[in-house]
Design a protein around this motif. Sequence first.
Motif, PDB file in Angstrom:
ATOM      1  N   ARG A   1       0.829  -1.204   0.000  1.00 59.84           N
ATOM      2  CA  ARG A   1       0.000   0.000   0.000  1.00 59.84           C
ATOM      3  C   ARG A   1       0.868   1.262   0.000  1.00 59.84           C
ATOM      4  NH1 ARG A   1      -2.157   4.683   3.139  1.00 59.84           N
ATOM      5  NH2 ARG A   1      -4.242   4.943   2.269  1.00 59.84           N
TER       6      ARG A   1
ATOM      7  N   ARG B   1      -4.937  -5.300  -0.360  1.00 60.92           N
ATOM      8  CA  ARG B   1      -6.200  -5.741   0.224  1.00 60.92           C
ATOM      9  C   ARG B   1      -6.224  -7.251   0.432  1.00 60.92           C
ATOM     10  NH1 ARG B   1     -11.233  -6.383  -3.531  1.00 60.92           N
ATOM     11  NH2 ARG B   1      -9.714  -7.949  -4.248  1.00 60.92           N
TER      12      ARG B   1
ATOM     13  N   LYS C   1      -6.425  -9.271   3.962  1.00 62.88           N
ATOM     14  CA  LYS C   1      -7.549 -10.185   4.163  1.00 62.88           C
ATOM     15  C   LYS C   1      -7.052 -11.569   4.571  1.00 62.88           C
ATOM     16  CE  LYS C   1     -11.643 -12.073   1.837  1.00 62.88           C
ATOM     17  NZ  LYS C   1     -12.414 -12.129   0.561  1.00 62.88           N
TER      18      LYS C   1
ATOM     19  N   TYR D   1      -6.492  -3.982   6.806  1.00 58.63           N
ATOM     20  CA  TYR D   1      -7.545  -4.417   5.900  1.00 58.63           C
ATOM     21  C   TYR D   1      -8.533  -3.276   5.675  1.00 58.63           C
ATOM     22  CZ  TYR D   1     -11.362  -7.008   3.762  1.00 58.63           C
ATOM     23  OH  TYR D   1     -12.346  -7.421   2.897  1.00 58.63           O
TER      24      TYR D   1
ATOM     25  N   CYS E   1      -6.773  -0.698   3.345  1.00 58.96           N
ATOM     26  CA  CYS E   1      -6.628  -1.180   1.962  1.00 58.96           C
ATOM     27  C   CYS E   1      -7.979  -1.341   1.269  1.00 58.96           C
ATOM     28  CB  CYS E   1      -5.863  -2.504   1.955  1.00 58.96           C
ATOM     29  SG  CYS E   1      -4.154  -2.354   2.577  1.00 58.96           S
ATOM     30  N   LEU E   2      -8.999  -1.731   2.021  1.00 58.05           N
ATOM     31  CA  LEU E   2     -10.333  -1.846   1.445  1.00 58.05           C
ATOM     32  C   LEU E   2     -10.851  -0.469   1.030  1.00 58.05           C
ATOM     33  CD1 LEU E   2     -12.633  -3.816   0.796  1.00 58.05           C
ATOM     34  CD2 LEU E   2     -13.534  -3.373   3.095  1.00 58.05           C
TER      35      LEU E   2
END
Length: 306
Positions: free
Chosen positions: A118, A139, A143, A159, A162-163
């Motif tokens: 990221r 992501r 996860k 998470y 990134c989501l």
Amino acid sequence: MAAGARNILRNWAQRLHCPHTRLTGRSFSSAAHTHIPGKFSLLKKGLALSSLSFLAIESYRWKCKHTVVYASIKVEDVKEQADYLHGSGETEKLYEFLSQFKNSEDPELLWRLARASRDLAQLSKTPADVKKRLVYESRDLAKKALELNESCSAAHKWYGICLSDVGDYEGIKVKIGNSYIIRDHFQRAIELNPKDATTIHLIGLWCYMFAELPWYQTKIAAALFAAPPSATFEEALIYFEKAEEVDPNFYSKNLLYLGKTYLQLKNKELALNWLCKARDYLIRTEEDKEVHKEATDLLKSFGEKV
């Protein structure tokens, strides 16, 4: 953006302020040219941390390519080296280093790789197509870390981060729909680690975003969801102030948003106070540069000398 991590962080902030933090560990042994029964002697002492130079990492990468590596690498050593590189702002080196462990089953390594992926996506020099690939990769890594350990606070945090980035590629409906999931993961991260100032800040940012949501997006949200997400600037302020209470001056963006929130609440005096702190924050990252510029521009708009 940051990605922009990073771990978004007490330890993170400390590492940035103390880039020469001492690391411990042992060096590699020489590789044998003949078969050695039992564990491979090459890595019997674990990952080398006696040197903090990139040469040590390159040496390890070269050996990985030329030998069979057994599970004798010490995860703690890898994590320590990864956190050092992260704290030093060595984004590209960190991503290269951790990419060797992308198939790992250790959630601590996976969320760190998600963070590195990221952060690399957040660099302005990263091409658009590479950025998109990295966003989805980060992501998926976060996860997987969660699937391996639901009780990992950092995995929940990354998470959620990134989501949120993925939403930029999937439209307003997905972005708003994911916002519930993002908030829940941030809240779970705080339950697991109440002293994580970064995650507290992120919930404040979530509240601020929905408090200032443009009217047309509010109408879209209301049409798509029976109970669209909503928040107030007062709620955002609670989280931003709590983040400062937990870890004072830990993050330039938290200072900026304290100033912006007070502006929204018509408290100019406190707004200017926090904007000055954001402007004067020591610049170490691209995000710090952006914060500095925005704080400076806001101060100029009020006739303040900058």
